[in-house]
Design an enzyme around this catalytic site. Structure first.
Site, PDB file in Angstrom:
ATOM      1  N   CYS A  44     -93.381 -31.087  71.361  1.00  9.05           N
ATOM      2  CA  CYS A  44     -94.480 -31.755  72.066  1.00  9.05           C
ATOM      3  C   CYS A  44     -94.894 -33.040  71.374  1.00  9.05           C
ATOM      4  CB  CYS A  44     -95.680 -30.822  72.220  1.00  9.05           C
ATOM      5  SG  CYS A  44     -96.425 -30.372  70.643  1.00  9.05           S
ATOM      6  N   HIS A 101    -102.256 -42.980  67.313  1.00  9.58           N
ATOM      7  CA  HIS A 101    -102.907 -42.632  68.574  1.00  9.58           C
ATOM      8  C   HIS A 101    -102.929 -43.791  69.562  1.00  9.58           C
ATOM      9  CE1 HIS A 101    -103.747 -38.985  66.360  1.00  9.58           C
ATOM     10  NE2 HIS A 101    -103.529 -38.473  67.547  1.00  9.58           N
TER      11      HIS A 101
HETATM   12  C1  PEP Z   1     -97.564 -34.052  66.567  1.00 10.90           C
HETATM   13  O1  PEP Z   1     -97.997 -34.139  65.407  1.00 10.90           O
HETATM   14  O2  PEP Z   1     -96.382 -34.299  66.886  1.00 10.90           O
HETATM   15  C2  PEP Z   1     -98.475 -33.667  67.657  1.00 10.90           C
HETATM   16  C3  PEP Z   1     -98.022 -33.435  68.876  1.00 10.90           C
HETATM   17  O3  PEP Z   1     -99.813 -33.612  67.358  1.00 10.90           O
HETATM   18  P1  PEP Z   1    -100.780 -34.934  67.285  1.00 10.90           P
HETATM   19  O4  PEP Z   1     -99.960 -36.126  67.663  1.00 10.90           O
HETATM   20  O5  PEP Z   1    -101.908 -34.702  68.213  1.00 10.90           O
HETATM   21  O6  PEP Z   1    -101.175 -34.934  65.836  1.00 10.90           O
END
Ligand code: PEP
Ligand code: MG
Length: 565
Positions: A497, A200
């Site tokens: 995404c 993150h």
């Molecule tokens: C992913 O896992 O690629 C995603 C878009 O979700 P997050 O990064 O919020 O887990």
């Protein structure tokens, strides 16, 4: 190029530390580091002599006022929800009730630190008993306590400091909550010792549009104030480089960014094959910022990020208001809302997570609804209400779907609210059975961050495993190709995404595999769109074919570069 040893001695000038590049761009500036939490236990300290108590009270008032002023300054620099949170915290820092309680303790002889701890706990207890919104202020109150105590002890502010000049934030790792109010004009780059390309920290850096390098070996030894050059394209940190060479590197990176800034959409290859370029957002402020770019809609609204600091579940009405802000920002355009992806590295206090040895493989994402179906029902109610309020009914997708049965149940619930259901493909099982999942839902969105984590059995937060969680891993791209083929056969859209869609070169490969949309952090939208506009669909397909024959992430990158330049 030198790589420092594991020793913690200061790296000499000119040392180049190596990490994993996650957000491109180059910046030069002094290092700042988050301050540590203060020690609260001063039980051993003696009573203040009666004659010294007025001075101790004045010292406390000056510290509380300095903290409030700093928070107000940060609120003025931040935008949207972050600005509101910081302004509310500044007001609480000057709340007469707890200030008075602390002063009373000081006048009775308690040293200022003990008085602050005691007064804050007195109010924290009271707020907790009152419950609801008041209970949610306890975290803020304790945050203020830590800041005031650090000020009293002459220590750096805990959390991320507010620098006087544009600076490089270096840390072991950063939690989403730590970085809520970061001002990208003052924190111009991030570098962390831990974290992987899809952690993150990387996501936040992309949202802020600042260069970022993670898993940097030897970063812990670089002191605050040291000048560093962060290269988020190559994954390097130059310690105390020659300042004019550093200035030239920053200027060259800005020239590249200006070229990308000229792209004005819509998303298409040079020969006109359309691929929607969308934005990933986490609140109304981010959606309004995304609307200023050529992004054609929102491909991922991470709703859980709206509630990371909440102790209690927001009401349906409050949720609807928050979601409507994003829908309003993209009125008349596609918006994909993801239901709460709580758990693992994004726990929500109100989600009722069980204690688990391995939360990334535990009750996370859609699995929360198995234990607490009301949370999902109320969220869908709120999303439907937001759609009605704004006149822009969104698509809705679930995170962490592993089976066709889960997709079927979710789709039925979403349709019962009059909304369009889809699911994320983040678990290899879902990619393998994408054709069966598509019997129930109207679209797929591939989350390459978790798909890489679960395909490679490598924690996305682990610095040691960062090369395994690289989205260029051919095994991950094979699963993407499978899901995309299933979508084409069913005549249903399949987007990406995850962070893979934010890498301009990889975005072209994904286009060659056949994805119908690419959703990236706002700061990556221009770069992705500009690169796509420079290559033909055939080049993208050739690159995709070449990548699928490779055995390593490095070879996959090289194969794509050879075709796409
Ligand atoms: C992913 O896992 O690629 C995603 C878009 O979700 P997050 O990064 O919020 O887990
Ligand atoms: Mg995910």
């Amino acid at each position: 190029m030198t790589t420092p040893s594991a020793s913690t001695s200061l790296p000499p000038s000119g040392t180049v530390l190596l990490g994993v590049p996650v957000v491109p761009g180059v910046q030069y500036g002094p290092v700042i580091r988050p301050g540590r939490l203060p020690v609260l236990d001063d039980e051993g300290s003696s009573e203040t002599a009666e004659a010294d108590r007025p001075a101790e009270a004045a010292r406390f008032k000056a510290a509380a006022s300095a903290v409030a002023t700093r928070l107000r300054d940060r609120a003025a620099h931040a935008t949207g929800a972050a600005s509101e949170v910081l302004a509310a915290t500044a007001t609480l820092a000057q709340d007469r009730a707890w200030l008075g309680a602390a002063e009373k303790r000081i006048n009775e002889g308690a040293p200022a630190v003990r008085a602050v701890v005691g007064a804050v706990e007195q109010f924290a207890d009271m707020f907790t008993k009152l419950g609801g919104l008041m209970a949610e202020r306890v975290t803020d109150l304790r945050d203020i306590r830590d800041r005031v105590i650090a000020e009293l002890n002459g220590l750096p502010e805990p959390g991320v400091p507010l620098p006087a000049v544009p600076s490089i934030l270096c840390a072991e790792d950063l939690a989403p909550a730590d970085t809520a109010g970061l001002d990208p004009t003052l924190v111009v780059a991030l570098a962390t010792t831990l974290g992987g390309p899809t952690s993150h920290t990387a996501i936040i850096a992309r949202q802020l549009g600042i260069p970022c390098v993670v898993a940097v070996n030897g970063l812990d030894a670089v002191d605050p104030g040291t000048m560093v050059l962060v290269d988020g394209t190559r994954g390097t940190i130059h310690v105390s480089p020659d300042s004019s060479a550093a200035g030239e590197a920053v200027a060259a990176a800005h020239r590249d960014a200006e070229l990308a800034a000229q792209w004005s959409g819509p998303g298409a290859t040079a020969d006109g094959h359309p691929v929607a370029v969308l934005a990933n957002v986490q609140d109304g402020a981010a959606a309004r910022a995304a609307r200023q770019t050529p992004a054609e809609g929102v491909g991922l609204f991470r709703t859980e990020l709206c509630f990371l600091n909440r102790d209690a579940e927001p009401t349906v009405d409050e949720q609807a208001g928050i979601y409507a802000e994003v829908l309003d920002a993209f009125d008349g355009h596609k918006v994909v809302v993801r239901t709460l992806d709580a758990g693992s590295d994004k726990p929500l206090k109100f989600a009722g997570h069980p204690d688990e040895a391995n939360p990334a493989l535990g009750v996370r994402g859609i699995r929360i609804a198995g234990r607490n179906p009301g949370i999902l029902q109320r969220q869908l109610e709120a999303i439907a209400a937001a759609g009605q309020r704004s006149g822009n009914p969104p698509w809705v997708m679930a995170p962490m779907i592993a089976t066709a049965e889960e997709a079927k149940e979710f789709a039925a619930q979403v349709r019962s609210h009059g909304l369009t259901p889809g699911v994320m493909i983040e678990v290899p099982a879902a990619a393998l059975l994408a054709d069966r999942i598509l019997e129930h839902v109207d679209f797929l969105s591939i989350g390459t961050n978790d798909l890489a984590q679960y395909t490679m059995a490598a924690d996305r937060m682990s610095a040691d495993l960062a090369t395994l969680t690289d989205p260029w891993q051919p095994a991950v791209l094979m699963l993407v190709a499978m899901a995309v083929r299933a979508g084409a056969a069913a005549g249903k859209p399949v987007g990406v995404c995850g962070e893979a869609a934010a890498d301009p070169l990889l975005a072209c490969v994904l286009t060659g595999l056949g994805v119908t949309s690419l959703s990236a952090a706002v700061a990556a939208v221009q770069g992705v769109g500009a690169k796509l506009a420079q290559v033909t669909l055939q080049q993208c397909r050739d690159a995709a074919d070449a990548v699928l024959t490779t055995a390593t992430a490095a070879d996959a990158r090289a194969a794509a570069l050879a075709v796409l330049g």
